[in-house]
Design an enzyme around this catalytic site. Structure first.
Site, PDB file in Angstrom:
ATOM      1  CE  LYS A  72      25.897 -40.256  16.251  1.00 29.97           C
ATOM      2  NZ  LYS A  72      24.572 -41.028  15.884  1.00 29.97           N
ATOM      3  CB  THR A  73      31.057 -44.756  13.566  1.00 21.52           C
ATOM      4  OG1 THR A  73      30.762 -44.537  14.968  1.00 21.52           O
ATOM      5  CG2 THR A  73      32.459 -45.296  13.616  1.00 21.52           C
ATOM      6  CG  ASP A 117      30.701 -42.788  19.320  1.00 21.00           C
ATOM      7  OD1 ASP A 117      30.031 -41.958  18.917  1.00 21.00           O
ATOM      8  OD2 ASP A 117      30.493 -44.008  19.258  1.00 21.00           O
ATOM      9  CB  THR A 166      22.993 -39.772  20.841  1.00 28.00           C
ATOM     10  OG1 THR A 166      23.641 -40.180  22.274  1.00 28.00           O
ATOM     11  CG2 THR A 166      23.807 -40.762  19.975  1.00 28.00           C
ATOM     12  NE  ARG A 225      24.641 -48.970  14.919  1.00 21.60           N
ATOM     13  CZ  ARG A 225      25.170 -47.804  15.628  1.00 21.60           C
ATOM     14  NH1 ARG A 225      24.451 -47.833  16.754  1.00 21.60           N
ATOM     15  NH2 ARG A 225      25.782 -47.096  15.324  1.00 21.60           N
TER      16      ARG A 225
END
Length: 345
Positions: A72-73, A117, A166, A225
């Site tokens: 997402k980032t 975020d 999330t 990640r």
């Protein structure tokens, strides 16, 4: 307030810890074409950005929803990079008052991309201010208190908000409805993670076989990640052991770091063992489960439980969490044998 991000550089390699920071930045693709996975979302985002460029306007506000670690980032950075606009980064927990948000919004330059975020964790007063800012590029600032309070309208420069969450269900409907595009990121397939790891291995300078990359990918919980983190641990293991990153070395490294063949880590196994052995497979409530493993209920619910449900080891019922047949089988147990363990973990 987080400093502006120019959209061209991901990191400053001159800061302390430059090697790891530079590596993390290098792992992030700079364009949608480089971004691995999320094929549908990439296509939708590309269309949105291309249409905005053809009409010479700022892109619509974008909401990126999905579990942690799926990009997402990175996608927010790509939006800024591909539109050639600066990026301002902040987070929901950092915006606890309407004044915090007003300070950020009033300092935006025309066309800037604002990334928030964990946007669902913003204060309610800030959320209400954001409604007007997103829709009319305007905010109302209250001056004074009580009967003498005055509302002063402040026009904002047009901007694109990229929100990441999330827990999209926690967003109020008025806020969610103001996003022009909502993307739901999915977990990655093993083949996609192998491609991610190929690129990361090249950046790390690690010579590693295809089957070793596949082994890491299969234990990465469908999350880039985690895959990149495990690759670095394999690199460290091979370096210290003075060996190549062979399949046997990969398995030894992952065993050392308590990552099993399904990707379960120490906390996952603690939760499963508690359900199976202490509560005879369940059902067991979330709060009871959290106390039993010594972890916060929110961590169990947001981090551990979704993965265990997704791979079919537990199921959620109105009465609590229950281990499935696959869960019993993975730990080599049968339901009738649970009584033999008592409370011993």
């Amino acid at each position: 307030m987080t400093p502006a991000f120019d959209g061209n550089e991901v990191v400053n390699p001159e800061v302390e810890g430059d090697a790891e920071v530079a590596f993390e930045g290098a792992l992030r693709p700079k364009s949608l074409a480089e971004f691995v996975g999320q094929r549908k979302v990439r296509g939708q985002l590309q269309l949105l950005l291309d249409a905005a460029a053809m009409q010479d306007r700022t892109p619509d506000h974008i909401l990126l929803a999905g579990p942690p670690g799926l990009g997402k980032t990175t996608l927010a950075m790509i939006v800024a990079h591909e539109t050639g606009r600066p990026l301002r980064m902040t987070s929901g927990p950092a915006i606890q008052h309407a004044g915090d948000l007003a300070a950020v919004l009033s300092s935006l330059v025309p066309g800037e991309v604002l990334f928030i975020d964990e946007i669902h964790r913003m204060a309610r007063s800030a959320e209400e201010m954001l409604y007007l800012a997103m829709e009319d590029f305007r905010i109302d600032i209250m001056v004074g208190k009580g009967a003498g309070a005055t509302s002063i309208p402040l026009d904002l420069a047009p901007f694109t908000l990229v929100g990441a969450t999330t827990r999209s269900g926690l967003l109020p409907n008025p806020l969610r409805d103001r996003f022009g595009f909502t993307a739901h990121l999915e977990f990655y397939e093993t083949e996609e993670l192998v491609r991610v790891l190929h690129r990361a291995a090249a950046l790390l300078g690690v010579e590693i076989e295809e089957e070793s990359l596949r082994e890491i990918a299969s234990r990465s919980r469908g999350t880039p990640r985690i895959a990149n983190r495990l690759l670095r641990r394999v690199r460290d293991f091979a370096l210290v052991a003075g060996t190549d990153a062979t399949l046997s070395a990969v398995r030894a490294a992952l065993e050392l770091y308590d990552v099993d063949e399904l990707g379960l880590d120490r906390l996952d196994r603690a939760v499963m063992t508690t359900i199976l052995q202490r509560f005879d497979g369940g059902p067991v409530g979330l709060s009871t489960l959290a106390v039993s493993v010594g972890e916060e209920a929110e961590t169990i619910e947001a981090v551990v439980e979704p993965f265990l449900v997704r791979i079919g080891l537990i199921s959620r019922t109105p009465r609590g969490r229950i281990a499935t047949k696959a869960g019993w089988a993975h730990f080599g147990l049968e339901r009738d044998s649970a009584a033999l363990f008592g409370d011993d973990l």
